[in-house]
Design a protein around this motif. Structure first.
Motif, PDB file in Angstrom:
ATOM      1  N   MET A  47       0.857  -1.125  -0.084  1.00 30.15           N
ATOM      2  CA  MET A  47       0.068  -0.067  -0.164  1.00 30.15           C
ATOM      3  C   MET A  47       0.893   1.106   0.063  1.00 30.15           C
ATOM      4  N   ARG A  48       0.439   2.197  -0.724  1.00 26.29           N
ATOM      5  CA  ARG A  48       1.029   3.559  -0.799  1.00 26.29           C
ATOM      6  C   ARG A  48       0.228   4.768  -0.350  1.00 26.29           C
ATOM      7  N   VAL A  49       0.837   5.347   0.685  1.00 24.38           N
ATOM      8  CA  VAL A  49       0.040   6.347   1.498  1.00 24.38           C
ATOM      9  C   VAL A  49       0.701   7.900   1.028  1.00 24.38           C
ATOM     10  N   ALA A  50      -0.034   8.797   0.781  1.00 29.40           N
ATOM     11  CA  ALA A  50       0.431  10.042   0.595  1.00 29.40           C
ATOM     12  C   ALA A  50      -0.389  11.231   0.872  1.00 29.40           C
ATOM     13  N   PRO A 102      -4.933  13.304   2.985  1.00 31.64           N
ATOM     14  CA  PRO A 102      -4.425  12.225   2.921  1.00 31.64           C
ATOM     15  C   PRO A 102      -5.060  11.178   1.948  1.00 31.64           C
ATOM     16  N   VAL A 103      -4.209  10.286   1.223  1.00 27.41           N
ATOM     17  CA  VAL A 103      -4.770   9.503   0.254  1.00 27.41           C
ATOM     18  C   VAL A 103      -3.836   8.255   0.194  1.00 27.41           C
ATOM     19  N   VAL A 104      -4.617   7.227  -0.334  1.00 32.62           N
ATOM     20  CA  VAL A 104      -3.849   5.837  -0.643  1.00 32.62           C
ATOM     21  C   VAL A 104      -3.729   6.121  -2.252  1.00 32.62           C
ATOM     22  N   VAL A 105      -2.492   5.732  -2.805  1.00 33.00           N
ATOM     23  CA  VAL A 105      -2.215   5.618  -4.251  1.00 33.00           C
ATOM     24  C   VAL A 105      -2.386   4.236  -4.706  1.00 33.00           C
ATOM     25  N   ALA A 120       6.098   1.534  10.277  1.00 32.94           N
ATOM     26  CA  ALA A 120       4.841   1.523   9.277  1.00 32.94           C
ATOM     27  C   ALA A 120       5.050   1.593   7.781  1.00 32.94           C
ATOM     28  N   GLY A 121       6.198   1.915   7.342  1.00 31.76           N
ATOM     29  CA  GLY A 121       6.629   1.964   6.003  1.00 31.76           C
ATOM     30  C   GLY A 121       7.856   2.703   5.920  1.00 31.76           C
ATOM     31  N   THR A 139       4.103   0.410   2.549  1.00 37.19           N
ATOM     32  CA  THR A 139       4.056  -0.418   3.531  1.00 37.19           C
ATOM     33  C   THR A 139       5.064  -1.482   3.107  1.00 37.19           C
ATOM     34  N   PRO A 140       5.426  -2.001   4.454  1.00 33.71           N
ATOM     35  CA  PRO A 140       6.294  -3.219   4.421  1.00 33.71           C
ATOM     36  C   PRO A 140       5.748  -4.459   3.338  1.00 33.71           C
ATOM     37  N   ASP A 141       4.677  -4.605   3.457  1.00 28.98           N
ATOM     38  CA  ASP A 141       4.102  -5.793   2.672  1.00 28.98           C
ATOM     39  C   ASP A 141       3.989  -5.318   0.992  1.00 28.98           C
ATOM     40  N   GLU A 142       4.006  -4.148   0.940  1.00 29.14           N
ATOM     41  CA  GLU A 142       4.154  -3.751  -0.692  1.00 29.14           C
ATOM     42  C   GLU A 142       5.596  -4.121  -1.100  1.00 29.14           C
TER      43      GLU A 142
END
Length: 298
Positions: free
Chosen positions: A1-4, A14-17, A149-150, A188-191
């Motif tokens: 997941m990419r948070v920006a 705040p968004v998720v890309v 968190a990332g 995030t680490p899983d990404e």
């Protein structure tokens, strides 16, 4: 997941890309990418988020730093073997730790504003680690990594004269406003998947000239080790950023005349899945300097 965080400075949203570049709105869940949000990030399901349309008439959308003002930015020096070698210094027996002011944080396309008249402003592309929960006195690197968190693409801009020649206080040469571009997003680490940060490639060019090209595989101390060490010195809080060092190729490590940054140059950093940065270098005293040089010549 990419948070920006997208939008004008001071008014980022705040968004998720998504993988296709679409923006998913986080405003219904949080006002900002702050400590409280980061603590619950692992539980977020992006499929439940509504889309966010870009503002009308906007040809480009500004990405701000992906984390709201961190409580602190912790830097690690000489943590790449090739960088220590180019600096002519032995590998550190323990991590070299310094601080950057939280006000040094800026967005991935914002100007890097030199201190007026500086002739020793240097670039450093880095992998940044963002804490998702507090960490204090941790001894187990695996448990320390669970607090992450990332990861973010970062630059540790440095005025070398202030850092090394005027009192030897690293923080002084690294804390000017805009000296820590972050983003465009937090990953995030899983990404990252396997092999994780070891698969990240960090590259930086100045006016199209490739200066740095390295991998976290060259680190002296791994991320878990760094978090354990620094959490033994100070409490790392959710939202804090730890910069993990830079690969070889900085201006300070090159032969004379060293290619330090100059007014008008463009610095581009690339972190693969971490995204790209494009920042313009600005000397706020450039107009005055140009007039002085003209007067001296005439």
């Amino acid at each position: 997941m990419r948070v920006a965080r997208v939008g004008a400075p001071g008014a980022e949203r705040p968004v998720v890309v998504a993988a296709d570049g679409a923006l998913l709105d986080l405003a219904g869940l949080t006002q900002d990418v702050d400590a409280a949000f980061l603590a619950s990030l692992a539980d977020l399901d992006p499929s439940t988020l509504p889309g966010l349309a870009p503002p009308p008439g906007a040809s480009t959308l500004r990405f701000g730093p992906p984390v709201a003002r961190p409580g602190k930015v912790v830097g690690i020096g000489l943590n790449y073997r090739d960088h220590a070698a180019e600096a002519g210094m032995p590998l550190p027996a323990e991590p070299v730790v310094f601080l950057k002011s939280p006000t040094s944080v800026s967005g991935p396309s914002d100007d890097v504003v030199m201190l007026p008249g500086s002739t020793t402003t240097d670039y450093e592309v880095e992998l940044g680690v963002v804490l998702g929960r507090d960490l204090r006195g941790e001894c187990d690197p695996h448990r320390a990594l669970a607090a992450v968190a990332g990861y973010v693409l970062a630059q540790d801009v440095s005025d070398r004269a202030l850092q090394l020649e005027r009192g030897g206080t690293w923080t002084k040469g690294k804390s000017a406003d805009t000296f820590c571009p972050l983003g465009p997003w937090l990953v995030t680490p899983d990404e990252l998947g396997s092999p994780g940060v070891g698969g990240v490639r960090l590259r930086l060019s100045v006016d199209g000239d490739l200066r740095q090209d390295g991998s976290p595989c060259d680190m002296v101390f791994g991320i878990g080790e760094l978090l354990c060490y620094t959490s033994g010195l100070m409490t790392l809080e959710a939202g804090d950023v730890v910069l993990t060092g830079t690969p070889a190729g900085v201006a300070m490590g090159r032969p004379e005349p060293r290619p330090y940054l100059r007014h008008g140059q463009v610095v581009e950093a690339d972190g693969g899945v971490l995204g790209q940065q494009r920042t313009r270098v600005v000397d706020p005293g450039y107009g005055t300097i140009a007039l002085d040089e003209e007067a001296a010549a005439g």
